[in-house]
Write an enzyme that holds these catalytic residues in place. Structure first.
Site, PDB file in Angstrom:
ATOM      1  N   SER A 149      -8.131   0.972   3.129  1.00  0.00           N
ATOM      2  CA  SER A 149      -8.084   0.442   1.618  1.00  0.00           C
ATOM      3  C   SER A 149      -9.641  -0.701   1.853  1.00  0.00           C
ATOM      4  CB  SER A 149      -7.006  -0.238   0.906  1.00  0.00           C
ATOM      5  OG  SER A 149      -7.726  -1.186  -0.164  1.00  0.00           O
ATOM      6  N   SER A 150      -9.797  -0.154   0.713  1.00  0.00           N
ATOM      7  CA  SER A 150     -11.099  -1.386   1.047  1.00  0.00           C
ATOM      8  C   SER A 150     -10.803  -2.127   0.233  1.00  0.00           C
ATOM      9  CB  SER A 150     -12.468  -1.289  -0.551  1.00  0.00           C
ATOM     10  OG  SER A 150     -12.129   0.217   0.626  1.00  0.00           O
TER      11      SER A 150
ATOM     12  N   ARG B  56       0.862  -0.781  -0.563  1.00  0.00           N
ATOM     13  CA  ARG B  56      -0.046  -0.068  -0.144  1.00  0.00           C
ATOM     14  C   ARG B  56       0.685   1.098  -0.039  1.00  0.00           C
ATOM     15  NH1 ARG B  56      -4.864   1.356  -1.222  1.00  0.00           N
ATOM     16  NH2 ARG B  56      -6.202   2.458   0.349  1.00  0.00           N
TER      17      ARG B  56
ATOM     18  N   GLU C 124      -3.650   7.877  -4.735  1.00  0.00           N
ATOM     19  CA  GLU C 124      -3.503   6.963  -3.546  1.00  0.00           C
ATOM     20  C   GLU C 124      -4.427   7.831  -2.025  1.00  0.00           C
ATOM     21  OE1 GLU C 124      -5.566   3.539  -3.624  1.00  0.00           O
ATOM     22  OE2 GLU C 124      -3.325   3.592  -4.679  1.00  0.00           O
TER      23      GLU C 124
ATOM     24  N   GLU D  75      -5.543   3.861  -8.055  1.00  0.00           N
ATOM     25  CA  GLU D  75      -6.772   4.465  -6.865  1.00  0.00           C
ATOM     26  C   GLU D  75      -7.656   4.804  -8.398  1.00  0.00           C
ATOM     27  OE1 GLU D  75      -9.102   5.269  -4.893  1.00  0.00           O
ATOM     28  OE2 GLU D  75      -9.167   7.451  -5.185  1.00  0.00           O
TER      29      GLU D  75
ATOM     30  N   THR E  11      -9.521   0.163 -10.116  1.00  0.00           N
ATOM     31  CA  THR E  11      -8.242  -1.579  -9.880  1.00  0.00           C
ATOM     32  C   THR E  11      -7.891  -2.096 -10.931  1.00  0.00           C
ATOM     33  OG1 THR E  11      -8.050  -0.154  -7.189  1.00  0.00           O
ATOM     34  CG2 THR E  11      -7.875  -2.688  -8.104  1.00  0.00           C
TER      35      THR E  11
ATOM     36  N   THR F  96      -3.862  -1.737  -7.454  1.00  0.00           N
ATOM     37  CA  THR F  96      -4.529   0.049  -7.777  1.00  0.00           C
ATOM     38  C   THR F  96      -3.119   1.389  -8.485  1.00  0.00           C
ATOM     39  OG1 THR F  96      -6.168   1.539  -7.422  1.00  0.00           O
ATOM     40  CG2 THR F  96      -4.846   0.638  -5.395  1.00  0.00           C
TER      41      THR F  96
ATOM     42  N   GLY G 263     -13.077  -1.796  -7.423  1.00  0.00           N
ATOM     43  CA  GLY G 263     -14.153  -1.109  -7.208  1.00  0.00           C
ATOM     44  C   GLY G 263     -14.488  -0.011  -6.007  1.00  0.00           C
TER      45      GLY G 263
ATOM     46  N   ASP H 130      -7.270   8.499  -0.307  1.00  0.00           N
ATOM     47  CA  ASP H 130      -8.924   7.258  -0.120  1.00  0.00           C
ATOM     48  C   ASP H 130      -8.568   8.188   1.596  1.00  0.00           C
ATOM     49  OD1 ASP H 130      -9.528   5.749  -1.381  1.00  0.00           O
ATOM     50  OD2 ASP H 130      -8.012   4.064  -1.049  1.00  0.00           O
TER      51      ASP H 130
HETATM   52  N1  GLU Z   1      -8.111   2.752  -3.781  1.00  0.00           N
HETATM   53  C1  GLU Z   1      -9.148   2.091  -3.498  1.00  0.00           C
HETATM   54  C2  GLU Z   1      -9.149   0.763  -2.650  1.00  0.00           C
HETATM   55  O1  GLU Z   1      -7.357   1.194  -1.677  1.00  0.00           O
HETATM   56  C3  GLU Z   1      -8.866   1.022  -4.802  1.00  0.00           C
HETATM   57  C4  GLU Z   1      -9.518   1.975  -5.342  1.00  0.00           C
HETATM   58  C5  GLU Z   1     -10.248   1.180  -6.586  1.00  0.00           C
HETATM   59  O2  GLU Z   1     -11.184  -0.063  -6.471  1.00  0.00           O
HETATM   60  O3  GLU Z   1     -11.096   1.706  -7.307  1.00  0.00           O
HETATM   61  O4  GLU Z   1      -9.838   0.729  -1.688  1.00  0.00           O
END
Ligand code: GLU
Length: 606
Positions: free
Chosen positions: A463-464, A93, A433, A414, A394, A412, A484, A436
């Site tokens: 992050s997700s 990350r 990034e 981002e 991503t 990603t 996503g 976020d």
């Molecule tokens: N920045 C997002 C994350 O780390 C990912 C970006 C995306 O999936 O569009 O969760």
């Protein structure tokens, strides 16, 4: 449930040897772009393991899907080692620079406008992907970095055909391929956006990849490329002036740290999940939602549940709202803030949260809970959640090799096209990034707000991303993930429920329309925009949800499920037959390639 397998519409047979060893399962790669999938398959065919192939895929994606990931970004790589049965996470990350401050996205007490901040150097985090891939290769790979980069270098030098998805991303770029001259020159040569079928050669990127192949990651993190990155992230949008300049220094780049972490483990109806720990919310929030739902018989149509029934969708929405309320308050980089992981996953806490779900009525706006009494190491009080916009792009891919080593990797930059800033002379895009993080600082000792996701020096933004390994009786059965933004968590969740509760095959589980809510207040997003998304969420079901007060579905009597959410690539290990398979997502150009084991089957070096 048993995960049944079927042949895939997109399955390409990549026969490395016509003689197949009966005892050895195939290697399988599932990637969102066929050329990157081929790079992985070629690496497996050369005798590489899943980690080698993952490196090759990631470098190739930098070339053929540069809008989604690359060496200017970061990610999370889940690795499962066949020999030891160990699962671990390589966290690459991005980090905030040492000079980052909690208020750097705030100006005169207001959050900077996202479109301006996210296309300025201020949004660029110290990139981690190259160090992450290199770390994984050194520890668990069998090939040299340069060898895994060869397919990407060829693709960048010789070029490739722009696919429908890249052409669409250029056409609908929100300005990001137009703002900076180097990005425009590559993707809009002569001012004309590249179209599907156009041939794209990236000489600067090829040069950069060759430099890294020859000299290793230090060619990127120190020296001329590092100087060029630092200079490029000083670009800002005129509207925000010097406040938009990035704060990254050569020292930040030189000191970037990869972290190797233990996965977060959860259990759902007798299955075990290994998922992402902080700084991603991917594992924690997915497991929370599953645990909130476990008391409902989601697969039982006789009790009014079953796939796509109003009852199933309602309780899913409510569980998502509760978990995302917690996520907004409690989850951030655990290296920088205390994250009450034990409390958030404590059965007592989860039971108290699940009790808030009424199967018939929609909750008023749920607040974050207070997991602290369940987590004796921490002390603070809950408070109202804050949310902010997250983007939708991503990339995710999954690989299993003939020995059973697995990589499930989400990476990603981002937003699609990241910050839109291409490093001049070097041909790669820089991430955005750091957007976020919370734009406005939220830490408040009096309120007990830990400011879990406020910006801080060297911190990783929440992050997700959620590469996930599903296991039964201690054995891996599937690995998958999705792009996503915050919807990643729900794409992964939908797939898990489809497999476990609804008894779908992996491909059906990926094809089926998805449901997502990423904020305590809603609104609901649901899919139905493409024919392969079956079985559809009916208008009657949508009406029932509207009547309960769920928002985001449009007018009564209309079909409000038109979105596209995520892009899941999965590999599947059939315990009964000992075979490996894959499933890919039509929401992008997902490709599954099987690699037959070569005649000589050396021992895995893991
Ligand atoms: N920045 C997002 C994350 O780390 C990912 C970006 C995306 O999936 O569009 O969760």
């Amino acid at each position: 449930m048993s995960i049944r397998l079927r042949s895939l519409r997109w399955l390409v047979l990549y026969l490395v040897s016509s003689s197949v060893l009966a005892a050895a399962p195939d290697g399988v790669v599932a990637v969102s772009h066929p050329a990157a999938a081929a790079a992985g398959a070629r690496t497996l065919a050369q005798g590489g393991n899943a980690i080698d192939a993952a490196a090759a895929v990631q470098f190739a994606l930098n070339v053929v899907e540069p809008q989604s990931s690359g060496i200017g970004g970061g990610g999370f790589m889940l690795i499962h080692l066949a020999k030891t049965g160990e699962t671990l996470i390589v966290d690459s990350r991005e980090q905030a620079p040492a000079a980052a401050t909690a208020d750097m996205f705030a100006s005169e007490g207001l959050a900077m406008p996202f479109p301006l901040a996210s296309t300025s150097g201020l949004a660029v985090g110290v990139p981690g992907t190259l160090r992450g891939v290199d770390t994984a290769l050194r520890r668990w790979g069998t090939m040299k970095l340069a060898a895994t980069m060869a397919p990407a270098i060829e693709l960048a030098e010789r070029g490739f055909r722009v696919n429908h998805f890249m052409a669409e991303d250029i056409a609908h770029d929100g300005g990001r391929t137009q703002l900076q001259p180097e990005t425009a020159a590559t993707f809009r040569p002569g001012g004309v956006p590249l179209a599907e079928g156009d041939w794209l050669v990236q000489r600067d990127l090829a040069k950069t990849l060759k430099l890294i192949a020859a000299r290793g990651p230090d060619a990127f993190y120190r020296g001329p490329i590092a100087h060029a990155i630092v200079k490029a992230q000083q670009r800002t949008r005129n509207e925000i002036g010097a406040a938009g300049q990035g704060r990254m220094t050569l020292s930040d780049l030189a000191h970037y740290q990869v972290a190797v972490r233990q996965p977060l483990i959860g259990h759902y109806r007798g299955w075990t999940l290994a998922g992402m720990p902080p700084p991603s919310s991917g594992g924690l929030t997915t497991i929370q939602i599953l645990k909130l739902l476990e008391r409902f018989p989601l697969g039982n149509a006789a009790q009014g549940y079953g796939f796509g029934s109003p009852k199933t969708m309602h309780v899913m929405i409510e569980a998502m709202r509760l978990a995302f309320a917690d996520r907004a308050v409690w989850i951030g980089d655990a290296a920088a803030v205390p994250v009450p992981q034990t409390g958030l996953l404590h059965p007592g806490y989860l039971a108290s949260r699940s009790a808030l779900i009424n199967p018939d009525n929609r909750m008023l706006t749920p607040q974050a809970g207070n997991p602290l009494p369940w987590d004796t190491s921490l002390a603070a009080r809950p408070h109202a959640s804050r949310t902010h916009r997250e983007s939708l792009h991503t990339t995710h891919f999954s690989i299993v090799d003939r020995w059973g080593n697995i990589v499930s990797y989400t990476s990603t930059i981002e937003n699609t096209w990241g910050s839109g800033i291409t490093v001049p002379g070097y041909g790669f895009l820089l991430n955005n990034e750091l957007t976020d993080f919370n734009f406005m600082p939220s830490a408040d000792a009096a309120e007990g707000n830990p400011g879990a996701n406020d910006v801080a020096a060297a911190k990783r933004p929440r992050s997700s991303m959620a590469p996930t390994l599903l296991m039964k009786n201690g054995k891996p059965v599937a690995a998958f993930g999705s792009p996503g933004g915050a919807t990643i968590i729900n794409s992964v969740l939908n797939v898990i429920l489809n497999l476990i509760d609804h008894g779908m095959t992996p491909q059906q589980a990926i094809d089926a329309p998805r449901l997502s809510v990423t904020h305590a207040t809603g609104p609901v997003s649901c899919e139905g925009g493409a024919r392969f998304m079956q079985p559809r969420f009916s208008v009657a079901t949508q009406n029932a949800l509207r009547n309960q007060g769920h928002t985001g579905l449009g007018e009564a009597g209309t079909d409000g499920c038109r979105q596209t959410i995520g892009s899941v690539q999965a590999i599947v290990m059939d315990i009964a037959t000992g075979t490996h398979n894959g499933a890919a997502d039509l929401r992008r150009e997902g490709a599954v390639i099987r690699v037959k084991p070569a005649l000589a089957l050396p021992d895995s070096r893991l």
